[in-house]
Design an enzyme around this catalytic site. Sequence first.
Site, PDB file in Angstrom:
ATOM      1  N   GLU A 271      26.681   7.615  12.136  1.00 19.07           N
ATOM      2  CA  GLU A 271      25.803   7.111  11.068  1.00 19.07           C
ATOM      3  C   GLU A 271      24.376   6.998  11.587  1.00 19.07           C
ATOM      4  O   GLU A 271      24.147   6.633  12.743  1.00 19.07           O
ATOM      5  CB  GLU A 271      26.311   5.742  10.598  1.00 19.07           C
ATOM      6  CG  GLU A 271      25.569   5.164   9.421  1.00 19.07           C
ATOM      7  CD  GLU A 271      26.224   3.880   8.911  1.00 19.07           C
ATOM      8  OE1 GLU A 271      25.529   3.093   8.248  1.00 19.07           O
ATOM      9  OE2 GLU A 271      27.434   3.657   9.184  1.00 19.07           O
TER      10      GLU A 271
ATOM     11  N   GLU B 248      17.641   0.943   6.471  1.00 20.88           N
ATOM     12  CA  GLU B 248      18.009  -0.152   5.580  1.00 20.88           C
ATOM     13  C   GLU B 248      16.767  -0.992   5.322  1.00 20.88           C
ATOM     14  O   GLU B 248      16.057  -1.372   6.264  1.00 20.88           O
ATOM     15  CB  GLU B 248      19.118  -1.020   6.185  1.00 20.88           C
ATOM     16  CG  GLU B 248      20.441  -0.300   6.342  1.00 20.88           C
ATOM     17  CD  GLU B 248      21.553  -1.231   6.802  1.00 20.88           C
ATOM     18  OE1 GLU B 248      21.238  -2.337   7.300  1.00 20.88           O
ATOM     19  OE2 GLU B 248      22.728  -0.862   6.658  1.00 20.88           O
TER      20      GLU B 248
END
Length: 284
Positions: A97, A101
């Site tokens: 990943e 964010e």
Amino acid sequence: MAITYLLPLFLSLIITSSVSANFQRDVEITWGDGRGQIKNNGELLTLSLDKSSGSGFQSKNEYLFGKVSMQMKLVPGNSAGTVTTLYLKSPGTTWDEIDFEFLGNSSGEPYTLHTNVYTQGKGDKEQQFKLWFDPTANFHTYTILWNPQRIIFTVDGTPIREFKNMESLGTLFPKNKPMRMYSSLWNADDWATRGGLVKTDWSKAPFTASYRGFQQEACVWSNGKSSCPNASKQGTTTGSWLSQELDSTAQQRMRWVQRNYMIYNYCTDAKRFPQGLPKECLAA
């Protein structure tokens, strides 16, 4: 301080071309029960969050290396407790990943931009930033460049972080698992704002984030094969994102951002790593 530097844009003949973005063609809304909407004949996508649910979408393509860009306008006003994401991720319990964010905050306070890299389900490589502009007033471009040598996070063409392949030191690097692009808007008021001290004000709902200009220059993974058969061999494709690195000017811009806007770096958190900082931190 005005930001005028833009990273060079590289094209490759063996990748998917960065044609005009169209969300109807390129993504699918995967959750939210109607809270995610594609508008303007595929040119605009919005995600919304209320007390019942958030929403999200994903790319139709999987990639094994790529340069993925999105123009985003974040939730305005009091966004405390909300998290807006843009990331690449593989499936499974030992996933890879690469994260952007955006952690919301109270009115007038800046967003926190949180970045992380996971390999085989292991992360703990966080760097966080404040932005040098209001990300809710206009659209801004966020880019993940992922090639066999490095991962580069950029904002409006300015690099903010580079995570190099340091497997020679024993540091894990995502290079074997194809990933999709995902984005979501969801409630995380148990941790997102001041460690969970500030809760989501549901009287301000629905919260909305907007997207446009999705660009994907990538090695598309389909039926167990990559559209770039030699991508994993370092240095096989010159003059493209597959071999792109930061030149001296780009490195200077990145250092400027990190010096002025970085608020957390796992590589300087000695208390978190009492047995010693990760090896890639010592080599940087």
